[in-house]
Motif scaffolding. Structure first.
Motif, PDB file in Angstrom:
ATOM      1  N   ILE A 147      -2.940   0.507   5.586  1.00  0.00           N
ATOM      2  CA  ILE A 147      -3.513   0.871   4.300  1.00  0.00           C
ATOM      3  C   ILE A 147      -3.884  -0.386   3.522  1.00  0.00           C
ATOM      4  N   PRO A 148      -5.121  -0.497   3.036  1.00  0.00           N
ATOM      5  CA  PRO A 148      -5.479  -1.653   2.197  1.00  0.00           C
ATOM      6  C   PRO A 148      -4.597  -1.702   0.954  1.00  0.00           C
ATOM      7  N   LEU A 149      -4.099  -2.872   0.637  1.00  0.00           N
ATOM      8  CA  LEU A 149      -3.162  -2.986  -0.474  1.00  0.00           C
ATOM      9  C   LEU A 149      -3.804  -2.766  -1.838  1.00  0.00           C
ATOM     10  N   TRP A 150      -5.131  -2.783  -1.902  1.00  0.00           N
ATOM     11  CA  TRP A 150      -5.754  -2.533  -3.191  1.00  0.00           C
ATOM     12  C   TRP A 150      -5.686  -1.047  -3.567  1.00  0.00           C
ATOM     13  N   VAL A 151      -5.417  -0.169  -2.598  1.00  0.00           N
ATOM     14  CA  VAL A 151      -5.367   1.268  -2.886  1.00  0.00           C
ATOM     15  C   VAL A 151      -4.182   1.608  -3.800  1.00  0.00           C
ATOM     16  N   PRO A 152      -2.928   1.231  -3.456  1.00  0.00           N
ATOM     17  CA  PRO A 152      -1.836   1.497  -4.408  1.00  0.00           C
ATOM     18  C   PRO A 152      -1.999   0.749  -5.726  1.00  0.00           C
ATOM     19  N   ASP A 153      -2.626  -0.439  -5.678  1.00  0.00           N
ATOM     20  CA  ASP A 153      -2.884  -1.161  -6.933  1.00  0.00           C
ATOM     21  C   ASP A 153      -3.869  -0.397  -7.813  1.00  0.00           C
ATOM     22  N   ALA A 154      -4.871   0.219  -7.188  1.00  0.00           N
ATOM     23  CA  ALA A 154      -5.831   1.014  -7.951  1.00  0.00           C
ATOM     24  C   ALA A 154      -5.155   2.237  -8.569  1.00  0.00           C
ATOM     25  N   VAL A 155      -4.196   2.824  -7.855  1.00  0.00           N
ATOM     26  CA  VAL A 155      -3.442   3.960  -8.394  1.00  0.00           C
ATOM     27  C   VAL A 155      -2.653   3.530  -9.626  1.00  0.00           C
ATOM     28  N   LEU A 156      -1.982   2.389  -9.532  1.00  0.00           N
ATOM     29  CA  LEU A 156      -1.223   1.885 -10.676  1.00  0.00           C
ATOM     30  C   LEU A 156      -2.132   1.538 -11.844  1.00  0.00           C
ATOM     31  N   PHE A 157      -3.291   0.976 -11.552  1.00  0.00           N
ATOM     32  CA  PHE A 157      -4.238   0.641 -12.620  1.00  0.00           C
ATOM     33  C   PHE A 157      -4.708   1.896 -13.348  1.00  0.00           C
ATOM     34  N   THR A 158      -5.060   2.936 -12.591  1.00  0.00           N
ATOM     35  CA  THR A 158      -5.505   4.190 -13.206  1.00  0.00           C
ATOM     36  C   THR A 158      -4.402   4.811 -14.055  1.00  0.00           C
ATOM     37  N   SER A 159      -3.189   4.821 -13.519  1.00  0.00           N
ATOM     38  CA  SER A 159      -2.064   5.390 -14.264  1.00  0.00           C
ATOM     39  C   SER A 159      -1.775   4.597 -15.532  1.00  0.00           C
ATOM     40  N   GLY A 160      -1.850   3.277 -15.442  1.00  0.00           N
ATOM     41  CA  GLY A 160      -1.587   2.451 -16.615  1.00  0.00           C
ATOM     42  C   GLY A 160      -2.607   2.665 -17.712  1.00  0.00           C
ATOM     43  N   VAL A 161      -3.894   2.726 -17.343  1.00  0.00           N
ATOM     44  CA  VAL A 161      -4.935   2.946 -18.345  1.00  0.00           C
ATOM     45  C   VAL A 161      -4.749   4.291 -19.022  1.00  0.00           C
ATOM     46  N   LEU A 168       3.692  -0.689 -22.155  1.00  0.00           N
ATOM     47  CA  LEU A 168       3.954  -0.494 -20.728  1.00  0.00           C
ATOM     48  C   LEU A 168       2.663  -0.145 -19.978  1.00  0.00           C
ATOM     49  N   GLY A 169       1.851   0.747 -20.557  1.00  0.00           N
ATOM     50  CA  GLY A 169       0.601   1.111 -19.910  1.00  0.00           C
ATOM     51  C   GLY A 169      -0.338  -0.074 -19.764  1.00  0.00           C
ATOM     52  N   LEU A 170      -0.425  -0.904 -20.809  1.00  0.00           N
ATOM     53  CA  LEU A 170      -1.303  -2.066 -20.746  1.00  0.00           C
ATOM     54  C   LEU A 170      -0.815  -3.088 -19.722  1.00  0.00           C
ATOM     55  N   VAL A 171       0.494  -3.354 -19.710  1.00  0.00           N
ATOM     56  CA  VAL A 171       1.047  -4.298 -18.730  1.00  0.00           C
ATOM     57  C   VAL A 171       0.815  -3.789 -17.313  1.00  0.00           C
ATOM     58  N   LEU A 172       1.040  -2.494 -17.113  1.00  0.00           N
ATOM     59  CA  LEU A 172       0.832  -1.909 -15.787  1.00  0.00           C
ATOM     60  C   LEU A 172      -0.625  -2.016 -15.363  1.00  0.00           C
ATOM     61  N   ALA A 173      -1.540  -1.733 -16.290  1.00  0.00           N
ATOM     62  CA  ALA A 173      -2.965  -1.779 -15.962  1.00  0.00           C
ATOM     63  C   ALA A 173      -3.422  -3.210 -15.664  1.00  0.00           C
ATOM     64  N   VAL A 174      -2.992  -4.182 -16.484  1.00  0.00           N
ATOM     65  CA  VAL A 174      -3.440  -5.568 -16.300  1.00  0.00           C
ATOM     66  C   VAL A 174      -2.889  -6.154 -15.010  1.00  0.00           C
ATOM     67  N   THR A 175      -1.593  -5.972 -14.763  1.00  0.00           N
ATOM     68  CA  THR A 175      -1.000  -6.535 -13.552  1.00  0.00           C
ATOM     69  C   THR A 175      -1.555  -5.864 -12.299  1.00  0.00           C
ATOM     70  N   ALA A 176      -1.766  -4.554 -12.356  1.00  0.00           N
ATOM     71  CA  ALA A 176      -2.321  -3.850 -11.199  1.00  0.00           C
ATOM     72  C   ALA A 176      -3.756  -4.291 -10.937  1.00  0.00           C
ATOM     73  N   PHE A 177      -4.522  -4.531 -12.006  1.00  0.00           N
ATOM     74  CA  PHE A 177      -5.906  -4.977 -11.829  1.00  0.00           C
ATOM     75  C   PHE A 177      -5.949  -6.353 -11.172  1.00  0.00           C
ATOM     76  N   ARG A 178      -5.090  -7.253 -11.618  1.00  0.00           N
ATOM     77  CA  ARG A 178      -5.059  -8.591 -11.022  1.00  0.00           C
ATOM     78  C   ARG A 178      -4.631  -8.531  -9.557  1.00  0.00           C
ATOM     79  N   SER A 179      -3.618  -7.733  -9.287  1.00  0.00           N
ATOM     80  CA  SER A 179      -3.163  -7.602  -7.903  1.00  0.00           C
ATOM     81  C   SER A 179      -4.232  -6.953  -7.030  1.00  0.00           C
ATOM     82  N   MET A 180      -4.958  -6.012  -7.589  1.00  0.00           N
ATOM     83  CA  MET A 180      -6.028  -5.353  -6.847  1.00  0.00           C
ATOM     84  C   MET A 180      -7.140  -6.345  -6.509  1.00  0.00           C
ATOM     85  N   ALA A 181      -7.481  -7.208  -7.457  1.00  0.00           N
ATOM     86  CA  ALA A 181      -8.524  -8.208  -7.212  1.00  0.00           C
ATOM     87  C   ALA A 181      -8.110  -9.165  -6.097  1.00  0.00           C
TER      88      ALA A 181
END
Length: 212
Positions: A132-146, A104-117
């Motif tokens: 709010i720039p949409l990359w901000v919540p994506d960065a939060v999800l990426f950090t949490s997933g990692v 779950l953490g890996l899927v969350l991190a990978v998908t959030a990273f792609r969405s952030m890009a």
């Protein structure tokens, strides 16, 4: 083993920091929701930023707290047949749970990273005054997933003792103001002084008479 405990200590500190940020976000959400309700019904002037801001805040508060609660074993869980299994199978079930959490953490991190890009490349922003720039919540999800993936490896289920040891490594004792091994000082009776409970000669009485 000490290196593993040190690593666990630092990872747990990072997870706790994210949980503190999540609590701060919850407090901010309470203030903004209260403000929006007041101006909506008292002044008939609803905001256009409260909903998107609190939608992002809810996402952040939920995801940022997950790694710490998982490491501490305080997340919401449900046992179906786990407790009825023998000890060996319970250990295997714990490993399956850890593997699922890692996935779950890996899927969350990978998908959030792609969405952030994509959000950064396209300059995507949310609605409302703040946009709010949409990359901000994506960065939060990426950090949490990692961090969730790291925690799943270092703190699998059933490692409550390891979590306590990571928070208070061996050799670290809470400060009590006294040096380790020091016994509380007690006054030794002087030689010839009467012991507690023995009679003491009262003034003006004859030798051998004692005060009762």
């Amino acid at each position: 083993m000490s290196a593993l405990n040190s690593l666990r200590k630092y990872v747990l500190a990072c997870a706790l920091a994210l949980a503190v940020v999540a609590m701060a976000v919850v407090g901010l959400m309470m203030l903004t929701i209260t403000y929006d309700v007041i101006v909506r019904y008292a002044l008939a002037a609803p905001t256009d930023w409260a909903y998107p801001l609190n939608a992002a805040g809810l996402l952040a508060a939920t995801s940022l707290a997950v790694p710490y609660f998982y490491a501490k074993g305080q997340h919401i869980s449900m046992d179906l047949v786990h407790r009825a299994l023998p000890s060996g199978l319970r250990r295997a079930a714990d490993l399956v749970t850890a593997a699922a959490t890692l996935f779950l953490g890996l899927v969350l991190a990978v998908t959030a990273f792609r969405s952030m890009a994509v959000a950064i490349k396209g300059g995507l922003t949310g609605a409302g005054t703040f946009s709010i720039p949409l990359w901000v919540p994506d960065a939060v999800l990426f950090t949490s997933g990692v961090l969730l993936a790291v925690v799943a490896v270092l703190f699998p289920p059933g490692t409550a003792e390891d979590v306590a040891e990571a928070e208070h490594p061996p050799g670290e004792a809470p400060s009590t103001g006294e040096a380790p091994g020091d016994a509380p000082a007690t006054a030794a009776p002087s030689e010839g002084a009467p012991a507690r409970g023995e009679g003491r000669a009262a003034p003006g009485t004859g030798e051998g008479e004692t005060r009762s």
